[in-house]
Motif scaffolding. Structure first.
Motif, PDB file in Angstrom:
ATOM      1  N   THR A  70      26.269  55.921  30.166  1.00 35.13           N
ATOM      2  CA  THR A  70      24.879  56.248  29.877  1.00 35.13           C
ATOM      3  C   THR A  70      24.276  55.280  28.862  1.00 35.13           C
ATOM      4  O   THR A  70      24.996  54.617  28.106  1.00 35.13           O
ATOM      5  N   PRO A  71      22.930  55.194  28.806  1.00 41.28           N
ATOM      6  CA  PRO A  71      22.301  54.357  27.776  1.00 41.28           C
ATOM      7  C   PRO A  71      22.741  54.740  26.365  1.00 41.28           C
ATOM      8  O   PRO A  71      22.949  53.852  25.527  1.00 41.28           O
ATOM      9  N   ALA A 103      19.352  46.258  21.133  1.00 40.71           N
ATOM     10  CA  ALA A 103      18.758  46.751  22.386  1.00 40.71           C
ATOM     11  C   ALA A 103      19.019  45.774  23.529  1.00 40.71           C
ATOM     12  O   ALA A 103      19.324  46.189  24.656  1.00 40.71           O
ATOM     13  N   TYR A 111      24.705  45.001  28.895  1.00 43.08           N
ATOM     14  CA  TYR A 111      25.912  45.696  29.330  1.00 43.08           C
ATOM     15  C   TYR A 111      25.597  46.679  30.459  1.00 43.08           C
ATOM     16  O   TYR A 111      26.351  46.798  31.432  1.00 43.08           O
ATOM     17  N   GLN A 112      24.486  47.404  30.335  1.00 40.47           N
ATOM     18  CA  GLN A 112      24.119  48.363  31.372  1.00 40.47           C
ATOM     19  C   GLN A 112      23.779  47.667  32.683  1.00 40.47           C
ATOM     20  O   GLN A 112      24.144  48.139  33.768  1.00 40.47           O
ATOM     21  N   LYS A 113      23.101  46.540  32.603  1.00 36.74           N
ATOM     22  CA  LYS A 113      22.745  45.781  33.801  1.00 36.74           C
ATOM     23  C   LYS A 113      23.987  45.257  34.502  1.00 36.74           C
ATOM     24  O   LYS A 113      24.110  45.352  35.727  1.00 36.74           O
ATOM     25  N   ASP A 164      25.613  55.959  25.502  1.00 37.35           N
ATOM     26  CA  ASP A 164      26.956  55.411  25.325  1.00 37.35           C
ATOM     27  C   ASP A 164      26.886  53.957  24.865  1.00 37.35           C
ATOM     28  O   ASP A 164      27.557  53.548  23.904  1.00 37.35           O
ATOM     29  N   PHE A 165      26.065  53.163  25.551  1.00 39.04           N
ATOM     30  CA  PHE A 165      26.035  51.735  25.262  1.00 39.04           C
ATOM     31  C   PHE A 165      25.325  51.430  23.951  1.00 39.04           C
ATOM     32  O   PHE A 165      25.683  50.475  23.258  1.00 39.04           O
ATOM     33  N   ASP A 166      24.360  52.229  23.579  1.00 38.91           N
ATOM     34  CA  ASP A 166      23.745  52.047  22.264  1.00 38.91           C
ATOM     35  C   ASP A 166      24.782  52.264  21.163  1.00 38.91           C
ATOM     36  O   ASP A 166      24.846  51.505  20.180  1.00 38.91           O
ATOM     37  N   SER A 210      22.758  46.019  24.556  1.00 36.71           N
ATOM     38  CA  SER A 210      22.980  47.269  25.285  1.00 36.71           C
ATOM     39  C   SER A 210      22.422  47.172  26.702  1.00 36.71           C
ATOM     40  O   SER A 210      23.059  47.592  27.675  1.00 36.71           O
ATOM     41  N   SER A 211      21.237  46.598  26.827  1.00 36.40           N
ATOM     42  CA  SER A 211      20.612  46.443  28.145  1.00 36.40           C
ATOM     43  C   SER A 211      21.437  45.518  29.041  1.00 36.40           C
ATOM     44  O   SER A 211      21.606  45.779  30.239  1.00 36.40           O
TER      45      SER A 211
END
Length: 217
Positions: free
Chosen positions: A18-19, A52, A58-60, A21-23, A55-56
């Motif tokens: 989840t966002p 930010a 890693y999510q991507k 999590d990555f934050d 985190s973005s």
């Protein structure tokens, strides 16, 4: 891939997805890695926008790369993320070993850009030479400095090594001198030792320990 959970004393290991999590993972990563050159290569600035952006990214990557797996370790009583690791699980074809992080945070500083690109190019050349069959890779692993020596790193290594064994795959890690002791405990051995002047370390390999299965009637 199913969500994995295991409990060891006061800590819980699970998938990070989840966002939030990555934050939390990015905040912990900046707390853990304070070396300026490491941040310039892999992370970016220790600012709200820098956090930010990482985190973005890693999510991507998680969404776009089916081999990408993040796991986290949380303190059971508080839910605080105290460890995280990123694994790459290449069960089929071997990926193209290229990496361009953009490095927008370096702006127009050509001297720094040339230096970090040289480090990445050396890493990619080593991967091209050694990572020639399907494999698992421990891409990054870190533990909250306030929670070290409490088995958190071992939880994450055990999860990844068990997965590699179940998939009959070798696993690799690009290890810093401080991380080698833990990796050796789990069967990783030096294959290539490198010194760049800025970053010293070695590429280590672990052979899958699983044997073939028998059964049926």
């Amino acid at each position: 891939m199913a969500v994995a959970r295991s409990v060891t004393g006061p800590f819980v290991l699970s998938r990070a997805t989840t966002p939030a999590d990555f934050d939390a993972i990015v905040a912990l990563e900046f707390k853990t890695f304070t070396d300026t050159f490491i941040r310039e290569i892999f992370m970016g600035p220790d600012t709200p926008s820098g956090h930010a952006n990482l985190s973005s990214m890693y999510q991507k990557t998680l969404l776009q790369n089916p081999a990408d797996v993040w796991i986290k370790v949380e303190e059971k009583t508080t839910g605080k993320v105290v460890g995280a690791s990123n694994w790459r699980v290449h069960m089929g074809s071997v990926p193209i070993h290229e990496e361009d992080l953009g490095w927008e945070w370096l702006g127009d500083d050509e001297e720094k850009l040339e230096k970090v690109r040289g480090v990445i190019e050396a890493i990619m050349q080593t991967r091209k030479k050694l990572f020639t069959e399907p494999y698992c890779q421990l891409h990054i692993c870190f533990t909250d400095p306030d929670y070290q020596r409490r088995g958190i790193g071992s939880m994450m290594l055990r999860w990844g090594c068990d997965l590699a064994d179940q998939l009959f795959l070798p696993s690799w890690v690009e290890a810093s001198p401080t991380g080698k002791f833990l990796y050796r405990k789990f069967g990783y051995k030096d294959v290539d030792v490198h010194k760049s002047g800025e970053i010293d370390g070695s590429t280590m390999k672990r052979v899958a320990r699983a044997s073939s299965m028998e059964g049926g009637q």
